[in-house]
Design an enzyme around this catalytic site. Sequence first.
Site, PDB file in Angstrom:
ATOM      1  N   ASP A  31       0.860  -1.190   0.000  1.00 57.70           N
ATOM      2  CA  ASP A  31       0.000   0.000   0.000  1.00 57.70           C
ATOM      3  C   ASP A  31       0.890   1.231   0.000  1.00 57.70           C
ATOM      4  OD1 ASP A  31      -1.877   2.105   0.873  1.00 57.70           O
ATOM      5  OD2 ASP A  31      -3.235   0.442   1.301  1.00 57.70           O
ATOM      6  N   ASN A  32       0.560   2.230  -0.816  1.00 61.12           N
ATOM      7  CA  ASN A  32       1.380   3.456  -0.824  1.00 61.12           C
ATOM      8  C   ASN A  32       0.845   4.496   0.157  1.00 61.12           C
ATOM      9  OD1 ASN A  32      -0.868   4.490  -2.086  1.00 61.12           O
ATOM     10  ND2 ASN A  32       0.188   5.205  -3.926  1.00 61.12           N
ATOM     11  N   THR A  35      -4.421   6.920   0.209  1.00 57.13           N
ATOM     12  CA  THR A  35      -5.695   7.143   0.923  1.00 57.13           C
ATOM     13  C   THR A  35      -5.806   6.195   2.115  1.00 57.13           C
ATOM     14  OG1 THR A  35      -6.806   5.608  -0.583  1.00 57.13           O
ATOM     15  CG2 THR A  35      -6.988   7.952  -1.110  1.00 57.13           C
ATOM     16  N   ILE A  52       2.090   0.419  -6.437  1.00 54.32           N
ATOM     17  CA  ILE A  52       1.982  -0.714  -7.381  1.00 54.32           C
ATOM     18  C   ILE A  52       2.499  -0.342  -8.775  1.00 54.32           C
ATOM     19  CG2 ILE A  52       0.104  -1.959  -6.209  1.00 54.32           C
ATOM     20  CD1 ILE A  52      -1.761  -0.727  -8.466  1.00 54.32           C
ATOM     21  N   ALA A  73      -5.840  -2.181  -4.309  1.00 52.24           N
ATOM     22  CA  ALA A  73      -5.297  -0.824  -4.482  1.00 52.24           C
ATOM     23  C   ALA A  73      -5.870  -0.208  -5.754  1.00 52.24           C
ATOM     24  CB  ALA A  73      -3.771  -0.870  -4.575  1.00 52.24           C
ATOM     25  N   ILE A  76      -9.700   5.535  -6.589  1.00 47.99           N
ATOM     26  CA  ILE A  76     -11.083   5.106  -6.331  1.00 47.99           C
ATOM     27  C   ILE A  76     -12.137   6.187  -6.575  1.00 47.99           C
ATOM     28  CG2 ILE A  76     -10.536   3.327  -4.629  1.00 47.99           C
ATOM     29  CD1 ILE A  76     -11.419   5.632  -2.541  1.00 47.99           C
ATOM     30  N   TYR A 141     -13.059   6.006 -14.427  1.00 42.22           N
ATOM     31  CA  TYR A 141     -12.859   5.013 -13.358  1.00 42.22           C
ATOM     32  C   TYR A 141     -13.481   3.676 -13.768  1.00 42.22           C
ATOM     33  CZ  TYR A 141     -13.904   2.559  -8.958  1.00 42.22           C
ATOM     34  OH  TYR A 141     -14.045   1.604  -7.979  1.00 42.22           O
ATOM     35  N   PHE A 203     -30.363  14.173  -9.394  1.00 42.75           N
ATOM     36  CA  PHE A 203     -30.701  14.636 -10.734  1.00 42.75           C
ATOM     37  C   PHE A 203     -31.975  15.492 -10.623  1.00 42.75           C
ATOM     38  CE2 PHE A 203     -27.990  11.018 -11.563  1.00 42.75           C
ATOM     39  CZ  PHE A 203     -27.226  11.460 -12.639  1.00 42.75           C
ATOM     40  N   GLY A 279     -20.407  11.930 -14.128  1.00 46.83           N
ATOM     41  CA  GLY A 279     -20.121  10.502 -13.936  1.00 46.83           C
ATOM     42  C   GLY A 279     -21.133   9.802 -13.033  1.00 46.83           C
TER      43      GLY A 279
HETATM   44  N1  LIG Z   1     -15.955   1.609  -1.875  1.00 45.83           N
HETATM   45  C1  LIG Z   1     -16.758   1.000  -2.748  1.00 45.83           C
HETATM   46  O1  LIG Z   1     -17.970   1.058  -2.653  1.00 45.83           O
HETATM   47  C2  LIG Z   1     -16.190   0.185  -3.880  1.00 45.83           C
HETATM   48  C3  LIG Z   1     -17.065  -0.357  -4.811  1.00 45.83           C
HETATM   49  C4  LIG Z   1     -16.558  -1.125  -5.849  1.00 45.83           C
HETATM   50  C5  LIG Z   1     -15.204  -1.372  -5.928  1.00 45.83           C
HETATM   51  N2  LIG Z   1     -14.360  -0.824  -5.015  1.00 45.83           N
HETATM   52  C6  LIG Z   1     -12.938  -1.120  -5.152  1.00 45.83           C
HETATM   53  O2  LIG Z   1     -12.452  -1.633  -3.926  1.00 45.83           O
HETATM   54  C7  LIG Z   1     -11.082  -1.267  -3.760  1.00 45.83           C
HETATM   55  C8  LIG Z   1     -10.872  -0.605  -2.411  1.00 45.83           C
HETATM   56  O3  LIG Z   1     -11.633   0.595  -2.359  1.00 45.83           O
HETATM   57  P1  LIG Z   1     -11.843   1.405  -1.004  1.00 45.83           P
HETATM   58  O4  LIG Z   1     -13.189   2.020  -1.072  1.00 45.83           O
HETATM   59  O5  LIG Z   1     -11.473   0.563   0.155  1.00 45.83           O
HETATM   60  O6  LIG Z   1     -10.784   2.596  -1.189  1.00 45.83           O
HETATM   61  P2  LIG Z   1      -9.514   3.047  -0.298  1.00 45.83           P
HETATM   62  O7  LIG Z   1      -9.004   4.318  -0.906  1.00 45.83           O
HETATM   63  O8  LIG Z   1      -9.868   3.070   1.128  1.00 45.83           O
HETATM   64  O9  LIG Z   1      -8.489   1.886  -0.588  1.00 45.83           O
HETATM   65  C9  LIG Z   1      -7.560   1.914  -1.636  1.00 45.83           C
HETATM   66  C10 LIG Z   1      -6.199   1.577  -1.051  1.00 45.83           C
HETATM   67  O10 LIG Z   1      -5.259   1.483  -2.114  1.00 45.83           O
HETATM   68  C11 LIG Z   1      -4.100   2.242  -1.784  1.00 45.83           C
HETATM   69  N3  LIG Z   1      -3.521   2.706  -3.049  1.00 45.83           N
HETATM   70  C12 LIG Z   1      -4.045   3.582  -3.926  1.00 45.83           C
HETATM   71  N4  LIG Z   1      -3.228   3.753  -4.984  1.00 45.83           N
HETATM   72  C13 LIG Z   1      -2.149   2.932  -4.768  1.00 45.83           C
HETATM   73  C14 LIG Z   1      -0.966   2.667  -5.499  1.00 45.83           C
HETATM   74  N5  LIG Z   1      -0.717   3.267  -6.666  1.00 45.83           N
HETATM   75  N6  LIG Z   1      -0.094   1.781  -4.985  1.00 45.83           N
HETATM   76  C15 LIG Z   1      -0.322   1.166  -3.795  1.00 45.83           C
HETATM   77  N7  LIG Z   1      -1.429   1.392  -3.055  1.00 45.83           N
HETATM   78  C16 LIG Z   1      -2.331   2.264  -3.538  1.00 45.83           C
HETATM   79  C17 LIG Z   1      -4.601   3.370  -0.904  1.00 45.83           C
HETATM   80  O11 LIG Z   1      -3.585   3.933  -0.086  1.00 45.83           O
HETATM   81  C18 LIG Z   1      -5.672   2.652  -0.095  1.00 45.83           C
HETATM   82  O12 LIG Z   1      -5.131   2.036   1.046  1.00 45.83           O
HETATM   83  C19 LIG Z   1     -10.736  -0.371  -4.951  1.00 45.83           C
HETATM   84  O13 LIG Z   1     -10.125  -1.169  -5.933  1.00 45.83           O
HETATM   85  C20 LIG Z   1     -12.091   0.105  -5.434  1.00 45.83           C
HETATM   86  O14 LIG Z   1     -12.073   0.420  -6.796  1.00 45.83           O
HETATM   87  C21 LIG Z   1     -14.819  -0.040  -3.992  1.00 45.83           C
END
Ligand SMILES: NC(=O)c1ccc[n+]([C@@H]2O[C@H](COP(=O)([O-])OP(=O)(O)OC[C@H]3O[C@@H](n4cnc5c(N)ncnc54)[C@H](O)[C@@H]3O)[C@@H](O)[C@H]2O)c1
Length: 317
Positions: A31-32, A35, A52, A73, A76, A141, A203, A279
């Site tokens: 994790d970087n 967020t 990553i 990761a 998002i 996205y 909307f 979006g």
């Molecule tokens: N929250 C939702 O409702 C939802 C719905 C569908 C899919 N997702 C997917 O689930 C996953 C997690 O989402 P989340 O809501 O927990 O978001 P989040 O931002 O809390 O988690 C994302 C994590 O990835 C890390 N990250 C981001 N870019 C990075 C990089 N380049 N290298 C290494 N680490 C990196 C961030 O530091 C963070 O810890 C994502 O892939 C998101 O697209 C989320």
Amino acid sequence: MKVLVTGGCGFIGSNVVDAYVEKGYDVVIVDNLSTGKKENKNPKAKLYVCDICKEELEDIFEKERPDIVNHHAAQISVPLSVEDPLYDAEVNIKGIIRLLLLSVKYKVNKFIFASTGGAIYGEADVVPTGEDYIPEPASPYAISKLSGEKYISFFYNQYGLDYTVLRYSNVYGPRQIPHGEAGVVAIFTEKLIAGIHPTLNHFPDAPQGMIRDYCYVNDIARANIIATENKKRGIFNIGTGKGTTTIVLYKEIVKILRKKGVFIPDDFDEPQRALARPGDIKVSTLNVQKAKLELGWEAAYDISKGLSETVDWYLNR
Ligand SMILES: NC(=O)c1ccc[n+]([C@@H]2O[C@H](COP(=O)([O-])OP(=O)(O)OC[C@H]3O[C@@H](n4cnc5c(N)ncnc54)[C@H](O)[C@@H]3O)[C@@H](O)[C@H]2O)c1
């Protein structure tokens, strides 16, 4: 069994890590912390603070040799992907390609990917929407997440890398940050606790707000364990199958907070209002029959129970 979880310090990823640790898996997180937060890290998991998109990722694969890669990761934010589609593609497309290449090189057994049923189908004319509906992504996205799925399929066909894609609906629960795909629960709850009047985006022809399939993060974490242990390959919607309007969600959060003793002024009974953002999708609910039949998974939390646990977390934080 060793699992490498990317994004394991984020909202969903950290809950997934907790579930793996509880099941006795050896967990490595990449994790970087863009967020994600260090305080979300399970103490039994090993954290590499690494992007990553960086070449150093290979050193981690070489050293750790994971059996499973679970990829959470991502960039998002839907609005940010509209503002900066290049950055979105850098993380969400080039990032997954790098992970897939390393997974093949270091002989990973299975690749699990957090995709999005909430965004990938676009404004679908069939709701609840099934996996066989042809995606019409309405944001960069959603396009980048769909591309990730296509690369996974290519890597399976070309190199035999086994996979499960989980298309989540709108996920909510402890540790959620307000900027993500389904940040509305976090936004409303944090603002109401802070005494700030929240705003509902809608909307012009739908003042009740958008309709979404809200799924509690514990259910999502359980789906990841099943995907890891089940031999089924493929793409699965993961959600509740039920739609909730933003106004119903808002009122439920207000009700729960008041029940737990938080003072909410009477003029907060209704939120402030603003127009939908670029979006945004009007209606998104998922048909989850495939996950039920093939994975034996279905959501255990209804919205009231999930929101009540979520509110407790925000109040005790
Ligand atoms: N929250 C939702 O409702 C939802 C719905 C569908 C899919 N997702 C997917 O689930 C996953 C997690 O989402 P989340 O809501 O927990 O978001 P989040 O931002 O809390 O988690 C994302 C994590 O990835 C890390 N990250 C981001 N870019 C990075 C990089 N380049 N290298 C290494 N680490 C990196 C961030 O530091 C963070 O810890 C994502 O892939 C998101 O697209 C989320």
